[in-house]
Design an enzyme around this catalytic site. Sequence first.
Site, PDB file in Angstrom:
ATOM      1  N   GLY A 182       2.863   2.283  10.780  1.00 48.50           N
ATOM      2  CA  GLY A 182       3.804   3.383  10.618  1.00 48.50           C
ATOM      3  C   GLY A 182       4.529   3.771  11.891  1.00 48.50           C
ATOM      4  N   HIS A 213      -9.373   1.075   5.128  1.00 49.55           N
ATOM      5  CA  HIS A 213      -8.082   1.308   5.787  1.00 49.55           C
ATOM      6  C   HIS A 213      -8.268   2.275   6.965  1.00 49.55           C
ATOM      7  CE1 HIS A 213      -3.955   2.446   6.530  1.00 49.55           C
ATOM      8  NE2 HIS A 213      -3.616   1.342   5.887  1.00 49.55           N
ATOM      9  N   GLY A 240       3.111  -1.121   4.244  1.00 41.39           N
ATOM     10  CA  GLY A 240       3.155   0.313   3.967  1.00 41.39           C
ATOM     11  C   GLY A 240       4.574   0.752   3.643  1.00 41.39           C
ATOM     12  N   GLY A 241       5.262   1.286   4.632  1.00 41.69           N
ATOM     13  CA  GLY A 241       6.593   1.867   4.428  1.00 41.69           C
ATOM     14  C   GLY A 241       7.569   0.976   3.679  1.00 41.69           C
ATOM     15  N   SER A 291       3.802  -2.221  10.257  1.00 40.31           N
ATOM     16  CA  SER A 291       5.254  -2.271  10.458  1.00 40.31           C
ATOM     17  C   SER A 291       5.872  -3.629  10.104  1.00 40.31           C
ATOM     18  CB  SER A 291       5.610  -1.870  11.894  1.00 40.31           C
ATOM     19  OG  SER A 291       5.199  -0.540  12.153  1.00 40.31           O
ATOM     20  N   GLU A 340      -6.614   4.674   7.970  1.00 38.71           N
ATOM     21  CA  GLU A 340      -6.411   6.098   7.651  1.00 38.71           C
ATOM     22  C   GLU A 340      -7.656   6.695   7.001  1.00 38.71           C
ATOM     23  OE1 GLU A 340      -2.730   5.409   5.577  1.00 38.71           O
ATOM     24  OE2 GLU A 340      -1.847   4.797   7.478  1.00 38.71           O
ATOM     25  N   GLU A 359      -5.184  -4.815  10.653  1.00 36.00           N
ATOM     26  CA  GLU A 359      -4.137  -3.808  10.815  1.00 36.00           C
ATOM     27  C   GLU A 359      -4.366  -3.059  12.122  1.00 36.00           C
ATOM     28  OE1 GLU A 359      -2.186  -2.571   6.927  1.00 36.00           O
ATOM     29  OE2 GLU A 359      -4.056  -1.493   6.944  1.00 36.00           O
ATOM     30  N   ASN A 390       0.862  -1.177   0.000  1.00 32.61           N
ATOM     31  CA  ASN A 390       0.000   0.000   0.000  1.00 32.61           C
ATOM     32  C   ASN A 390       0.900   1.229   0.000  1.00 32.61           C
ATOM     33  OD1 ASN A 390      -1.792   2.038   0.450  1.00 32.61           O
ATOM     34  ND2 ASN A 390      -2.432   1.337   2.498  1.00 32.61           N
ATOM     35  N   TRP A 391       0.972   1.865  -1.148  1.00 36.55           N
ATOM     36  CA  TRP A 391       1.895   3.004  -1.269  1.00 36.55           C
ATOM     37  C   TRP A 391       1.354   4.262  -0.602  1.00 36.55           C
ATOM     38  CZ3 TRP A 391       4.018   2.972  -7.020  1.00 36.55           C
ATOM     39  CH2 TRP A 391       4.681   1.758  -7.252  1.00 36.55           C
ATOM     40  N   LYS A 392       0.095   4.257  -0.226  1.00 39.91           N
ATOM     41  CA  LYS A 392      -0.539   5.424   0.400  1.00 39.91           C
ATOM     42  C   LYS A 392      -0.321   6.662  -0.477  1.00 39.91           C
ATOM     43  CE  LYS A 392      -0.061   3.078   4.775  1.00 39.91           C
ATOM     44  NZ  LYS A 392       0.065   3.142   6.227  1.00 39.91           N
TER      45      LYS A 392
HETATM   46  P1  13P Z   1       3.288   0.309   7.664  1.00 42.92           P
HETATM   47  O1  13P Z   1       3.804  -0.981   7.058  1.00 42.92           O
HETATM   48  O2  13P Z   1       4.023   1.517   7.168  1.00 42.92           O
HETATM   49  O3  13P Z   1       3.185   0.225   9.139  1.00 42.92           O
HETATM   50  O4  13P Z   1       1.774   0.500   7.104  1.00 42.92           O
HETATM   51  C1  13P Z   1       0.896  -0.560   7.190  1.00 42.92           C
HETATM   52  C2  13P Z   1      -0.334  -0.209   6.435  1.00 42.92           C
HETATM   53  O5  13P Z   1      -1.071   0.684   6.812  1.00 42.92           O
HETATM   54  C3  13P Z   1      -0.612  -0.942   5.199  1.00 42.92           C
HETATM   55  O6  13P Z   1      -1.891  -0.665   4.723  1.00 42.92           O
END
Ligand code: 13P
Length: 249
Positions: free
Chosen positions: A172, A94, A233-234, A212, A96, A166, A9-11
């Site tokens: 994050g 998600h 994510g990251g 993470s 967010e 999640e 997920n590149w956000k």
């Molecule tokens: P991180 O891997 O950066 O913690 O993000 C997880 C995430 O929200 C994937 O959708």
Amino acid sequence: MRKNIVAGNWKMNNDLPLSEALISDLKRQTKTSNAEVMIAPTFTNLWHAFEATRHDDIEVIAQNMHFAENGAYTGEVSADMLKSVGINTVILGHSERRAYFNEDDAILAKKVDQALSKDLRVIFCFGEELADRKAANHEAVVESQIKNALFHLDASAFKNIVLAYEPVWAIGTGETASPEQAQDMHKFIRKTLQDKYGNQVADDMTILYGGSVKPANAKEIFSKPDVDGGLIGGAALKAEDFYAIVNAF
Ligand code: 13P
């Protein structure tokens, strides 16, 4: 059918040139596991990403969509729009989106219905906040998120759904749920499905963990019997790290 999936997920990261560069790097990586690989760039990069990976073992997916068919929803993107640029899977719910854009269970139920009615596969996300876990309320929160958005569906709908647990406190933050915490929750999720829909739906469900996940911890998390992959994510923003996770199976 239950699968192993690793989805990046590149956000809201990577403009078009950066997206092009990351996809080129991803295409140079070697996959040694059986995991399905997915990447979720931002809307403006979807068409390019789809074209660029057309002949590769990478599925391009969307991060969100609107529940309406079309119309006066300035700034929104519909299921048909996603399908028209080659997208067959969409992330919904998600944390967010829930936290910053007020997406509640009722809105998410409508989004899920719309996606499924368009034959889009849904990666449905949910997870508790830190306060819920500290109050030992995490299972109740997750159960209600799943029930409120999904339990109006028929059993047959679940073949087009992937679940992604999640925990908000692990996203994050660098703080990962321990493999045991992930396993306990995934087992609970499978049991919740089993109670409502029976063994077949529960056994076949692919349940991803997100929060993470990194090359250093992916193997241990993925070794748990009810963890079928990850939503990353990251670490999905660097091709080597992402494929180290893909190959952790
Ligand atoms: P991180 O891997 O950066 O913690 O993000 C997880 C995430 O929200 C994937 O959708």
